[in-house]
Design a protein around this motif. Sequence first.
Motif, PDB file in Angstrom:
ATOM      1  N   GLN A  91      96.619  20.531 -16.336  1.00 39.05           N
ATOM      2  CA  GLN A  91      96.467  21.117 -15.008  1.00 39.05           C
ATOM      3  C   GLN A  91      95.509  22.303 -15.026  1.00 39.05           C
ATOM      4  OE1 GLN A  91     100.145  22.357 -13.208  1.00 39.05           O
ATOM      5  NE2 GLN A  91      99.190  23.047 -11.313  1.00 39.05           N
ATOM      6  N   GLU A  92      95.591  23.126 -16.056  1.00 44.02           N
ATOM      7  CA  GLU A  92      94.697  24.289 -16.147  1.00 44.02           C
ATOM      8  C   GLU A  92      93.237  23.852 -16.219  1.00 44.02           C
ATOM      9  OE1 GLU A  92      96.681  27.945 -18.459  1.00 44.02           O
ATOM     10  OE2 GLU A  92      96.842  26.052 -19.555  1.00 44.02           O
ATOM     11  N   VAL A  93      92.962  22.803 -16.986  1.00 40.90           N
ATOM     12  CA  VAL A  93      91.586  22.315 -17.111  1.00 40.90           C
ATOM     13  C   VAL A  93      91.093  21.755 -15.791  1.00 40.90           C
ATOM     14  CG1 VAL A  93      90.139  20.542 -18.177  1.00 40.90           C
ATOM     15  CG2 VAL A  93      91.700  21.890 -19.589  1.00 40.90           C
ATOM     16  N   VAL A  94      91.894  20.912 -15.157  1.00 42.82           N
ATOM     17  CA  VAL A  94      91.484  20.274 -13.901  1.00 42.82           C
ATOM     18  C   VAL A  94      91.255  21.320 -12.817  1.00 42.82           C
ATOM     19  CG1 VAL A  94      92.229  18.728 -12.054  1.00 42.82           C
ATOM     20  CG2 VAL A  94      92.595  18.082 -14.449  1.00 42.82           C
ATOM     21  N   GLU A  95      92.168  22.271 -12.694  1.00 44.34           N
ATOM     22  CA  GLU A  95      92.005  23.315 -11.685  1.00 44.34           C
ATOM     23  C   GLU A  95      90.811  24.205 -12.003  1.00 44.34           C
ATOM     24  OE1 GLU A  95      95.717  25.375 -11.472  1.00 44.34           O
ATOM     25  OE2 GLU A  95      96.707  23.794 -10.298  1.00 44.34           O
ATOM     26  N   GLY A  96      90.608  24.493 -13.286  1.00 43.24           N
ATOM     27  CA  GLY A  96      89.480  25.337 -13.675  1.00 43.24           C
ATOM     28  C   GLY A  96      88.150  24.702 -13.367  1.00 43.24           C
ATOM     29  N   ILE A  97      87.999  23.428 -13.701  1.00 38.35           N
ATOM     30  CA  ILE A  97      86.749  22.728 -13.407  1.00 38.35           C
ATOM     31  C   ILE A  97      86.553  22.586 -11.907  1.00 38.35           C
ATOM     32  CG2 ILE A  97      85.639  20.440 -13.502  1.00 38.35           C
ATOM     33  CD1 ILE A  97      85.162  22.016 -15.987  1.00 38.35           C
ATOM     34  N   GLY A  98      87.634  22.300 -11.187  1.00 41.48           N
ATOM     35  CA  GLY A  98      87.534  22.141  -9.745  1.00 41.48           C
ATOM     36  C   GLY A  98      87.005  23.365  -9.035  1.00 41.48           C
ATOM     37  N   SER A  99      87.366  24.551  -9.525  1.00 43.40           N
ATOM     38  CA  SER A  99      86.917  25.783  -8.875  1.00 43.40           C
ATOM     39  C   SER A  99      85.622  26.325  -9.459  1.00 43.40           C
ATOM     40  CB  SER A  99      88.003  26.853  -8.997  1.00 43.40           C
ATOM     41  OG  SER A  99      88.245  27.168 -10.361  1.00 43.40           O
ATOM     42  N   PHE A 100      85.259  25.899 -10.675  1.00 44.35           N
ATOM     43  CA  PHE A 100      84.125  26.505 -11.381  1.00 44.35           C
ATOM     44  C   PHE A 100      82.832  25.713 -11.200  1.00 44.35           C
ATOM     45  CE2 PHE A 100      81.540  28.337 -14.609  1.00 44.35           C
ATOM     46  CZ  PHE A 100      82.095  29.537 -14.961  1.00 44.35           C
ATOM     47  N   LYS A 153      65.090  25.126 -33.662  1.00 46.61           N
ATOM     48  CA  LYS A 153      65.309  26.277 -32.788  1.00 46.61           C
ATOM     49  C   LYS A 153      64.130  26.419 -31.830  1.00 46.61           C
ATOM     50  CE  LYS A 153      63.249  29.469 -36.115  1.00 46.61           C
ATOM     51  NZ  LYS A 153      63.464  30.627 -36.983  1.00 46.61           N
ATOM     52  N   GLY A 154      64.356  27.260 -30.801  1.00 51.32           N
ATOM     53  CA  GLY A 154      63.265  27.542 -29.882  1.00 51.32           C
ATOM     54  C   GLY A 154      63.333  26.756 -28.597  1.00 51.32           C
ATOM     55  N   LEU A 155      64.544  26.302 -28.191  1.00 47.64           N
ATOM     56  CA  LEU A 155      64.693  25.569 -26.942  1.00 47.64           C
ATOM     57  C   LEU A 155      64.274  26.448 -25.772  1.00 47.64           C
ATOM     58  CD1 LEU A 155      66.018  23.059 -25.425  1.00 47.64           C
ATOM     59  CD2 LEU A 155      68.010  24.546 -25.184  1.00 47.64           C
ATOM     60  N   ARG A 156      63.543  25.882 -24.858  1.00 47.55           N
ATOM     61  CA  ARG A 156      63.157  26.594 -23.647  1.00 47.55           C
ATOM     62  C   ARG A 156      63.595  25.776 -22.445  1.00 47.55           C
ATOM     63  NH1 ARG A 156      62.929  29.910 -26.785  1.00 47.55           N
ATOM     64  NH2 ARG A 156      61.266  31.344 -27.356  1.00 47.55           N
ATOM     65  N   ARG A 157      64.451  26.323 -21.615  1.00 48.12           N
ATOM     66  CA  ARG A 157      64.944  25.657 -20.422  1.00 48.12           C
ATOM     67  C   ARG A 157      64.816  26.620 -19.249  1.00 48.12           C
ATOM     68  NH1 ARG A 157      67.170  20.394 -20.274  1.00 48.12           N
ATOM     69  NH2 ARG A 157      68.704  21.198 -18.830  1.00 48.12           N
ATOM     70  N   GLU A 158      64.803  26.057 -18.037  1.00 52.02           N
ATOM     71  CA  GLU A 158      64.820  26.896 -16.865  1.00 52.02           C
ATOM     72  C   GLU A 158      66.157  27.629 -16.779  1.00 52.02           C
ATOM     73  OE1 GLU A 158      64.082  24.488 -13.517  1.00 52.02           O
ATOM     74  OE2 GLU A 158      62.017  24.006 -14.068  1.00 52.02           O
ATOM     75  N   ARG A 159      66.140  28.752 -16.086  1.00 48.83           N
ATOM     76  CA  ARG A 159      67.368  29.514 -15.940  1.00 48.83           C
ATOM     77  C   ARG A 159      68.410  28.734 -15.147  1.00 48.83           C
ATOM     78  NH1 ARG A 159      67.053  35.203 -16.411  1.00 48.83           N
ATOM     79  NH2 ARG A 159      65.022  35.919 -17.119  1.00 48.83           N
ATOM     80  N   SER A 160      69.679  29.046 -15.398  1.00 47.42           N
ATOM     81  CA  SER A 160      70.756  28.480 -14.599  1.00 47.42           C
ATOM     82  C   SER A 160      70.677  29.028 -13.184  1.00 47.42           C
ATOM     83  CB  SER A 160      72.117  28.838 -15.199  1.00 47.42           C
ATOM     84  OG  SER A 160      72.278  28.256 -16.455  1.00 47.42           O
ATOM     85  N   SER A 161      71.130  28.225 -12.255  1.00 47.14           N
ATOM     86  CA  SER A 161      71.273  28.684 -10.876  1.00 47.14           C
ATOM     87  C   SER A 161      72.755  28.610 -10.550  1.00 47.14           C
ATOM     88  CB  SER A 161      70.468  27.795  -9.925  1.00 47.14           C
ATOM     89  OG  SER A 161      70.676  28.201  -8.587  1.00 47.14           O
ATOM     90  N   MET A 162      73.425  29.770 -10.499  1.00 46.51           N
ATOM     91  CA  MET A 162      74.865  29.776 -10.267  1.00 46.51           C
ATOM     92  C   MET A 162      75.269  31.016  -9.500  1.00 46.51           C
ATOM     93  SD  MET A 162      76.318  30.728 -14.085  1.00 46.51           S
ATOM     94  CE  MET A 162      78.002  30.927 -13.531  1.00 46.51           C
ATOM     95  N   GLN A 163      76.403  30.895  -8.795  1.00 45.49           N
ATOM     96  CA  GLN A 163      76.960  32.017  -8.076  1.00 45.49           C
ATOM     97  C   GLN A 163      77.945  32.725  -8.998  1.00 45.49           C
ATOM     98  OE1 GLN A 163      78.689  30.466  -4.506  1.00 45.49           O
ATOM     99  NE2 GLN A 163      76.803  29.479  -3.837  1.00 45.49           N
ATOM    100  N   HIS A 164      77.839  34.043  -9.057  1.00 45.46           N
ATOM    101  CA  HIS A 164      78.673  34.808  -9.980  1.00 45.46           C
ATOM    102  C   HIS A 164      79.862  35.419  -9.258  1.00 45.46           C
ATOM    103  CE1 HIS A 164      75.698  34.472 -13.167  1.00 45.46           C
ATOM    104  NE2 HIS A 164      74.782  34.794 -12.279  1.00 45.46           N
ATOM    105  N   GLU A 165      81.032  35.295  -9.907  1.00 46.35           N
ATOM    106  CA  GLU A 165      82.230  35.934  -9.387  1.00 46.35           C
ATOM    107  C   GLU A 165      82.487  37.249 -10.114  1.00 46.35           C
ATOM    108  OE1 GLU A 165      85.380  33.141  -9.697  1.00 46.35           O
ATOM    109  OE2 GLU A 165      84.495  31.726  -8.266  1.00 46.35           O
ATOM    110  N   ASN A 166      82.344  37.229 -11.435  1.00 47.75           N
ATOM    111  CA  ASN A 166      82.511  38.438 -12.240  1.00 47.75           C
ATOM    112  C   ASN A 166      81.560  38.316 -13.426  1.00 47.75           C
ATOM    113  OD1 ASN A 166      83.428  40.348 -14.229  1.00 47.75           O
ATOM    114  ND2 ASN A 166      85.328  40.545 -13.059  1.00 47.75           N
ATOM    115  N   VAL A 167      80.376  38.912 -13.308  1.00 48.19           N
ATOM    116  CA  VAL A 167      79.332  38.745 -14.317  1.00 48.19           C
ATOM    117  C   VAL A 167      79.796  39.272 -15.674  1.00 48.19           C
ATOM    118  CG1 VAL A 167      76.977  39.335 -14.978  1.00 48.19           C
ATOM    119  CG2 VAL A 167      77.512  38.878 -12.595  1.00 48.19           C
TER     120      VAL A 167
END
Length: 327
Positions: free
Chosen positions: A62-71, A257-271
């Motif tokens: 339940q903790e995993v399912v609820e966590g993924i659902g809100s995150f 090493k040396g992976l280059r990816r675009e930045r994440s696009s996410m809304q922060h609740e508590n950085v």
Amino acid sequence: MNARIIYGPILSRRLGRSLGIDVIKKTGTKKNCNFDCVYCQLGHVDNKIKGPEDVEGAVTIQEVVEGIGSFHKNIESLDYITFSGTCEPTLNLGLGAMIRGVKQITKQPVCVLTNSSLVDRENIRYNLAEADLVVATLVSGDEDTFRAINRPADGIRLDNIIKGLQDMKNLKKRPKLGIEVMLVDSTKDYPVNCTDEEIAKLIEVLKTIDPDEIEILTVSRPPAEKFIVPVADMRLKEIAHRFDEEFGRDKVKLVLKGLRRERSSMQHENVEEEIYDLVLRRPCTFEQICASLGIQSTELAPIIEKLISSNNIICIISQNGTYYKAA
């Protein structure tokens, strides 16, 4: 500082943008595992867990399912949802049901990163079979070298792991099976797995397992043991070429090493909490934190200073750069 079970996303050299799930949260320890690998980026395991029956602080379905659902709604462009973190995921016997629950919420593929220690158990294989991708570690085809590098809990044997991986590949319903070959070198006289003899044994064993893909990589973050060092790029490429000859280039991936990816696009609740959750599971450089969480450097700098001054994180200087990890 208390950590949440959902963390990231992490920019992975192998999986792209990956949201992590940590399924053991025993307080008072930052690592719950049945291995004490010399190369582990999280440091030593003070008390190795022998098996699922000995787990304390197991996360519930339940903790995993609820966590993924809100995150996961706060993040764009995820490549994987990955069970990993501060523990060996297969130690939680609810893993299969957790994966099924996650798949009811999101269409993102699910990956499990495992040290392979329990794949000789049928119930563990069936749990793993619910995933889309399983990346299983195998560092050697020799029992003594395996024990020196992975330092497993009592009762775990390499021949059982190999048999379990063979059985996993032969399941009627199964995930894509990748084998991670973590290669290490040493500054002192210690068993390592990058010699010609070791590579020959690994190839022999991998032929019997017949995985869908083989990932070759080396240490990129500060390891548990200071005498463990990365294998040189030239040697890695030589080994990869040997694997190419045996298994075909389409099956072998050399992860550098040396992976280059675009930045994440996410809304922060508590950085502040998100940064701690990230470096607890994976030590990161300043730039990696910025890219993984989509934070500007001017915003991150004072938070890092605060977390260091409050003794929540520490700074480690290595040959690959300056990393931040949980204290």
